[in-house]
Every structure is written in structure tokens, then in C-alpha cells.
Motif scaffolding. Structure first.
Motif, PDB file in Angstrom:
ATOM      1  N   LEU A 373       0.838  -1.197   0.000  1.00  0.00           N
ATOM      2  CA  LEU A 373       0.000   0.000   0.000  1.00  0.00           C
ATOM      3  C   LEU A 373       0.877   1.252   0.000  1.00  0.00           C
ATOM      4  CD1 LEU A 373      -2.829   1.250   0.156  1.00  0.00           C
ATOM      5  CD2 LEU A 373      -2.677   1.093   2.656  1.00  0.00           C
ATOM      6  N   GLY A 374       1.970   1.222   0.744  1.00  0.00           N
ATOM      7  CA  GLY A 374       2.887   2.361   0.740  1.00  0.00           C
ATOM      8  C   GLY A 374       3.452   2.635  -0.641  1.00  0.00           C
ATOM      9  N   ARG A 375       3.761   1.578  -1.389  1.00  0.00           N
ATOM     10  CA  ARG A 375       4.299   1.769  -2.747  1.00  0.00           C
ATOM     11  C   ARG A 375       3.302   2.483  -3.646  1.00  0.00           C
ATOM     12  NH1 ARG A 375       6.555  -3.575  -2.169  1.00  0.00           N
ATOM     13  NH2 ARG A 375       4.772  -4.457  -3.284  1.00  0.00           N
ATOM     14  N   GLU A 376       2.004   2.276  -3.401  1.00  0.00           N
ATOM     15  CA  GLU A 376       0.996   2.968  -4.204  1.00  0.00           C
ATOM     16  C   GLU A 376       1.048   4.468  -3.997  1.00  0.00           C
ATOM     17  OE1 GLU A 376      -2.952   1.262  -4.451  1.00  0.00           O
ATOM     18  OE2 GLU A 376      -2.238  -0.551  -3.454  1.00  0.00           O
ATOM     19  N   TYR A 377       1.598   4.902  -2.864  1.00  0.00           N
ATOM     20  CA  TYR A 377       1.748   6.328  -2.585  1.00  0.00           C
ATOM     21  C   TYR A 377       3.180   6.808  -2.850  1.00  0.00           C
ATOM     22  CZ  TYR A 377      -2.847   6.281  -0.393  1.00  0.00           C
ATOM     23  OH  TYR A 377      -4.189   6.162  -0.161  1.00  0.00           O
ATOM     24  N   GLY A 378       4.006   5.952  -3.411  1.00  0.00           N
ATOM     25  CA  GLY A 378       5.381   6.327  -3.692  1.00  0.00           C
ATOM     26  C   GLY A 378       6.301   6.218  -2.498  1.00  0.00           C
ATOM     27  N   LEU A 379       5.881   5.476  -1.471  1.00  0.00           N
ATOM     28  CA  LEU A 379       6.681   5.342  -0.251  1.00  0.00           C
ATOM     29  C   LEU A 379       7.358   3.975  -0.201  1.00  0.00           C
ATOM     30  CD1 LEU A 379       4.128   6.807   2.331  1.00  0.00           C
ATOM     31  CD2 LEU A 379       6.127   7.972   1.367  1.00  0.00           C
ATOM     32  N   ARG A 380       8.576   3.982   0.280  1.00  0.00           N
ATOM     33  CA  ARG A 380       9.289   2.730   0.521  1.00  0.00           C
ATOM     34  C   ARG A 380       9.351   2.522   2.028  1.00  0.00           C
ATOM     35  NH1 ARG A 380      15.728   1.708  -0.377  1.00  0.00           N
ATOM     36  NH2 ARG A 380      15.799  -0.382   0.566  1.00  0.00           N
ATOM     37  N   ILE A 381       8.521   1.612   2.532  1.00  0.00           N
ATOM     38  CA  ILE A 381       8.428   1.366   3.974  1.00  0.00           C
ATOM     39  C   ILE A 381       9.428   0.267   4.336  1.00  0.00           C
ATOM     40  CG2 ILE A 381       6.912   0.681   5.860  1.00  0.00           C
ATOM     41  CD1 ILE A 381       4.561   1.735   4.242  1.00  0.00           C
ATOM     42  N   THR A 382      10.421   0.618   5.125  1.00  0.00           N
ATOM     43  CA  THR A 382      11.486  -0.329   5.470  1.00  0.00           C
ATOM     44  C   THR A 382      11.236  -1.059   6.788  1.00  0.00           C
ATOM     45  OG1 THR A 382      12.744   1.429   6.570  1.00  0.00           O
ATOM     46  CG2 THR A 382      13.185   1.044   4.220  1.00  0.00           C
ATOM     47  N   HIS A 383      10.299  -0.561   7.589  1.00  0.00           N
ATOM     48  CA  HIS A 383      10.022  -1.207   8.876  1.00  0.00           C
ATOM     49  C   HIS A 383       8.589  -0.887   9.293  1.00  0.00           C
ATOM     50  CE1 HIS A 383      10.436  -2.634  13.003  1.00  0.00           C
ATOM     51  NE2 HIS A 383       9.922  -1.482  13.404  1.00  0.00           N
ATOM     52  N   VAL A 384       7.901  -1.902   9.844  1.00  0.00           N
ATOM     53  CA  VAL A 384       6.562  -1.714  10.394  1.00  0.00           C
ATOM     54  C   VAL A 384       6.564  -2.300  11.801  1.00  0.00           C
ATOM     55  CG1 VAL A 384       4.093  -2.141  10.125  1.00  0.00           C
ATOM     56  CG2 VAL A 384       5.541  -1.927   8.092  1.00  0.00           C
ATOM     57  N   SER A 385       6.122  -1.528  12.760  1.00  0.00           N
ATOM     58  CA  SER A 385       6.071  -1.988  14.147  1.00  0.00           C
ATOM     59  C   SER A 385       5.187  -3.225  14.269  1.00  0.00           C
ATOM     60  CB  SER A 385       5.532  -0.873  15.048  1.00  0.00           C
ATOM     61  OG  SER A 385       5.186  -1.383  16.317  1.00  0.00           O
ATOM     62  N   PRO A 386       5.668  -4.320  14.902  1.00  0.00           N
ATOM     63  CA  PRO A 386       4.853  -5.527  15.075  1.00  0.00           C
ATOM     64  C   PRO A 386       3.535  -5.254  15.786  1.00  0.00           C
ATOM     65  CG  PRO A 386       7.141  -5.978  15.596  1.00  0.00           C
ATOM     66  CD  PRO A 386       7.035  -4.494  15.426  1.00  0.00           C
ATOM     67  N   GLU A 387       3.543  -4.320  16.722  1.00  0.00           N
ATOM     68  CA  GLU A 387       2.315  -3.984  17.452  1.00  0.00           C
ATOM     69  C   GLU A 387       1.275  -3.390  16.515  1.00  0.00           C
ATOM     70  OE1 GLU A 387       0.946  -1.542  21.486  1.00  0.00           O
ATOM     71  OE2 GLU A 387       2.996  -1.397  20.708  1.00  0.00           O
ATOM     72  N   ILE A 388       1.732  -2.574  15.561  1.00  0.00           N
ATOM     73  CA  ILE A 388       0.809  -1.972  14.596  1.00  0.00           C
ATOM     74  C   ILE A 388       0.270  -3.036  13.645  1.00  0.00           C
ATOM     75  CG2 ILE A 388       0.652  -0.371  12.649  1.00  0.00           C
ATOM     76  CD1 ILE A 388       2.614   1.433  14.131  1.00  0.00           C
ATOM     77  N   VAL A 389       1.146  -3.924  13.199  1.00  0.00           N
ATOM     78  CA  VAL A 389       0.709  -5.003  12.306  1.00  0.00           C
ATOM     79  C   VAL A 389      -0.395  -5.815  12.970  1.00  0.00           C
ATOM     80  CG1 VAL A 389       1.394  -7.123  11.123  1.00  0.00           C
ATOM     81  CG2 VAL A 389       2.929  -5.155  11.123  1.00  0.00           C
ATOM     82  N   LYS A 390      -0.196  -6.167  14.229  1.00  0.00           N
ATOM     83  CA  LYS A 390      -1.174  -6.978  14.946  1.00  0.00           C
ATOM     84  C   LYS A 390      -2.498  -6.240  15.094  1.00  0.00           C
ATOM     85  CE  LYS A 390      -1.642  -9.852  19.080  1.00  0.00           C
ATOM     86  NZ  LYS A 390      -0.982 -10.298  20.335  1.00  0.00           N
ATOM     87  N   SER A 391      -2.431  -4.936  15.316  1.00  0.00           N
ATOM     88  CA  SER A 391      -3.660  -4.156  15.503  1.00  0.00           C
ATOM     89  C   SER A 391      -4.456  -4.013  14.215  1.00  0.00           C
ATOM     90  CB  SER A 391      -3.330  -2.770  16.045  1.00  0.00           C
ATOM     91  OG  SER A 391      -2.684  -1.971  15.055  1.00  0.00           O
ATOM     92  N   LEU A 392      -3.783  -4.146  13.065  1.00  0.00           N
ATOM     93  CA  LEU A 392      -4.447  -3.978  11.775  1.00  0.00           C
ATOM     94  C   LEU A 392      -4.931  -5.294  11.182  1.00  0.00           C
ATOM     95  CD1 LEU A 392      -2.168  -1.252  10.149  1.00  0.00           C
ATOM     96  CD2 LEU A 392      -4.446  -0.973  11.130  1.00  0.00           C
TER      97      LEU A 392
END
Length: 451
Positions: A373-392
Motif C-alpha cells: 500500500l505504501g508503494r501505491e503512494y510512492g513510499l518505501r516502507i522499510t520497517h513496520v512496528s509488530p504492534e501496529i501489524v497486529k492491531s491492523l
């Protein structure tokens, strides 16, 4: 239209007679007859050229345009690709020479080493998460097929298991992986939804409608092989197809050939699928003991316990082959019990089971979806917090695939605000579920609550 130089060794006498007829007709009009888009053997530069035929005072002239530089080891091909046209006393002698050279096989671009299998497995596994056994089996089947110099039939696989566990995703991943390792093979991908092939007459959409029928001028699905003999055909939802549609696949999967409704530029109606890969997906349960029927949408039943691949004595590759064979036969019998004709079920090369996703696999997939989804906005996301992943990852989601709406609802405003105010595109998704943050390389943050 593209075809291979080696095709001349497989042309019939009727096809060569038609080639002579067209050559004579063009020569009478003061021009030559040309076959553009011919893929030349390995060692030729360029790899694609036009073959021209012309009749002059009863003799036949063959030329190749543009001129070809041949660096291979076949002396006959070296002679053929020398500069200048080639003159033959009769059309029959020209044909004999083409058949001789067409039979000279190009050097195979692959070496069937275990490392190739490992590379295929790693590349597929990087895209398909939580299905290690299925990925390994598909890689093994691809490895065996791609390394064949002259396959007798295409590779055909049925990917089965519950919805939303990666079957279609794996099918779509095959072509990018094959292009990565074997770019010279010109791999193409054709995706067809079989839930629109529920009527008997819909079989014509595969092979083409007869003259005078609706759809005669439409491009049939199988015609794609004329553009590239290295095509991956994926057919989703096999259980939805009408039985007459499945019968169309019998000769294709068994003999690697089919007859087209229309001739190609060389006057041939034959479609050659021997280098192709056919992928079928189904939500039907083909695990041991299953008695579910295919043909229409199926109710969900409890998943069967996973039976691990058995390791037998001998080499690792041999053990894997034996284990895969055992699972294939079990699934094949389940397919027959479901109502599919035995002669059709026997045509498939392999049956690949996909299991329900583990919790850790679901979290890994959600992280991958966030990055995508970040790539669709032109963003390169190198890290995602595990807590955020679990919440989503909401509880009780029908499948991980259906989670994309949740991600867009939670992250769209955050991503849009960030790209509107920042030029830094390499970011990390951090913070807490109630206050997610995008942090750039300069630690600038945009904070928004999760909706």
C-alpha cells in the motif's frame, strides 16, 4: 505472430505445400513471401529475424533479414547463416534443408542442478508466505519441466485449498520468477476466471467459435501460445467450469497440442503447448478422505489435518519426488470421487495443497500488504512496528485478502498527508495502534489516530 526456427522440423507436408503455394503466388506478383518474427537458435545475433521465400525461374531463393551472426557450434547452421541469399533447385530441397536445420536443437539455456531448484523455491517463497510445502512442491515441478529440452506435454498443476491462502497469488508469481531466471524464454501470463465458463458453449472461448457463430472473430484464450510458446495459463475456480470445458483440456494437457479455428501466417492450425505451464485453482477439498463434489460453488467444511511430506531413504530430491507422487495420487482420487471424469483427472501433472494460514503467516502477510500500500503512494516502507501489524489484523476476518479495506481505512490519510508535506520517501511505520506515525530518515513525524 512469433514462432521458432525449430518448428520447421515439425511442419507437415500439407503445411509446406501451403508455404509453396503462397511463395509461388507472391513471386507471380513480383514480390517475395515473408515470415516475420522467427526466433532463431541459440548463438544467433540477433535472436529474431524475418525469413523470405521467392521463386525465380523454377528455382527457390531463401533469405534471412537482417543478416545474422552465428557463433554456435553447429556447422550446418553456420553455413545457413552466412551472408547472402541461398538458392535451391527445387522447393523440396529447400524444405529438406529447413527441416534439417530446424531439427538442430539450440543449446539448452539451463543446467538441471539442485541449486536451480533451490533458487526457484527461494524466489517463490519470498512472495508467498505461510505455504512452505506448497511453494517447495511447485518449485520442484517447475524445475522438472523447465529443464526439459523437448517436453512431451505442458506442466499442469491444480492448486487446492481454502479461499484466501495464496493459490492465485502463487500462480501470478510464477511468470515474474521465470522471467528473473530465464529472460530469453519470453514468458507470458494469461489469467482466466472459469466462473464465467459455466455453460457448455463457453468452451468456444478457449479454442474459438466455428465460422458463422457468435464469437468467431474474438481472440480465443489458447491463441496466446502463438505469441509465445512459453506461456503460463492460469485458470481460477476450476470447480465452476462446465464439464465440456474441462474436456477441451484433455488433448492439450496430454499431447501438448490443439487445433485452432484459424490458420496462422504459415498456414498452420496447430497450437503447441508443450513448453507451457497450466495452473488451475480450486477451493474444493482434495485432501485424503474428501467427498466434496465439484462443478458449482462448494460449502466450507472443516479442514483436514495436514499430512507432512514423508522423507524416505535416498537422495533428498528423490525423497521429495516420492512424497509428492504419493500426495498427487491421493488428491487425484479425491478429484475423481468429486465427479470429474477419470480421463480428465489423469491428465494433471500435480496437485498442490494449500493449508489454512497460521497466525504468524497472517501477520507477515499484513506487513507485506502495508508495504505494498505504501508503494501505491510512492513510499518505501522499510520497517513496520509488530504492534501496529497486529492491531491492523481484525479478529474473524474472512481471509487476509479481505483485510485490504481495513488497511486503506487506517492508513490512507496518514500516507496522503505525509507525501503532501515531505520529499523523503524512505520511511518507517512506528508508534502505537492508537497513534500511528510515519518516520522519515530525518525523524520527521506525521501522527494520526487509527480509525
Amino acid at each position: 505472430m512469433k514462432y521458432y526456427f525449430s518448428d520447421f522440423s515439425r511442419r507437415t507436408s500439407a503445411e509446406f505445400a501451403l508455404l509453396k503455394q503462397r511463395t509461388d503466388a507472391c513471386s507471380s506478383a513480383g514480390r517475395s513471401y515473408e515470415l516475420p518474427g522467427c526466433i532463431l537458435p541459440a548463438g544467433c545475433t540477433p535472436q529474431e529475424a524475418t525469413l523470405g521465400f521467392c521463386q525465380v525461374s523454377g528455382e527457390y531463393l531463401l533469405y534471412i533479414r537482417p543478416e545474422v551472426c552465428y557463433s554456435g557450434g553447429d556447422q550446418g547452421l553456420a553455413t545457413l547463416f552466412q551472408p547472402g541469399p541461398k538458392l535451391f533447385s527445387s522447393f523440396e530441397s529447400l524444405v529438406a534443408r529447413l527441416q534439417q536445420f530446424g531439427a538442430a536443437e539450440a543449446e539448452h539455456p539451463l543446467k538441471p542442478t539442485p541449486s536451480l531448484f533451490a533458487k526457484l523455491k527461494t524466489a517463490l517463497g519470498a512472495q508467498i508466505l505461510g505455504q512452505e510445502e506448497a511453494v517447495e512442491t511447485v518449485a520442484f515441478k517447475l524445475y522438472g519441466h523447465i529443464c526439459k529440452k523437448n517436453p512431451a506435454r505442458p506442466l499442469s498443476l491444480i492448486l487446492y485449498g481454502p479461499t484466501g491462502v495464496g493459490k492465485s497469488e502463487l500462480g501470478k508469481t510464477i511468470v515474474p520468477v521465470l522471467k528473473q531466471f530465464f529472460p530469453a524464454m519470453n514468458w507470458k501470463f494469461v489469467w482466466t476466471e472459469l466462473n464465467t465458463f459455466t455453460e457448455q458453449h463457453s468452451a468456444y472461448r478457449l479454442i474459438g467459435a466455428p465460422p458463422g457463430y457468435v464469437g468467431y472473430d474474438d481472440q480465443p484464450v489458447f491463441e496466446a501460445v502463438r505469441q509465445s510458446p512459453y506461456t503460463v495459463f492460469m485458470f481460477d475456480e476450476l470447480e465452476k467450469a462446465h464439464p465440456e470445458v474441462l474436456k477441451v483440456f484433455m488433448s492439450v494437457l496430454d499431447e501438448g497440442r490443439s487445433t485452432a479455428r484459424k490458420e496462422d501466417d504459415a498456414g498452420s492450425r496447430e497450437l503447441d503447448f508443450r513448453h507451457c505451464v497450466f495452473i488451475f485453482t480450486t477451493n474444493a477439498d482434495l485432501s485424503a478422505g474428501s467427498h466434496r463434489s465439484t462443478g458449482f460453488a462448494l460449502p466450507d467444511l472443516p479442514n483436514q489435518a495436514k499430512k507432512p511430506l514423508e522423507q524416505k531413504s535416498g537422495s533428498q530430491m528423490s525423497s521429495l519426488a516420492q512424497a509428492i507422487f504419493s500426495q498427487d495420487e491421493s488428491a487425484r482420487q479425491a478429484l475423481i470421487r468429486s465427479g470429474v471424469l477419470r480421463e480428465i483427472a489423469g491428465r494433471f501433472n500435480g496437485f498442490i495443497r494449500f493449508d489454512p494460514l497460521s497466525d504468524s503467516a497472517k501477520l507477515s502477510i499484513v506487513k507485506k500488504q502495508i508495504v505494498a500500500l505504501g508503494r501505491e503512494y510512492g513510499l518505501r516502507i522499510t520497517h513496520v512496528s509488530p504492534e501496529i501489524v497486529k492491531s491492523l489484523l481484525p479478529e474473524g476476518a474472512f481471509s487476509v485478502r479481505s483485510n485490504t479495506g481495513v488497511l486503506e481505512g487506517a492508513l490512507t490519510q496518514l500516507f496522503f498527508e505525509y507525501v503532501s508535506h515531505h520529499t523523503e520517501k524512505i520511511v518507517q511505520l512506528t508508534g502505537k495502534p492508537e497513534a500511528i506515525s510515519l518516520v522519515s530518515a530525518t525523524d520527521t513525524e506525521i501522527r494520526l489516530p487509527v480509525f
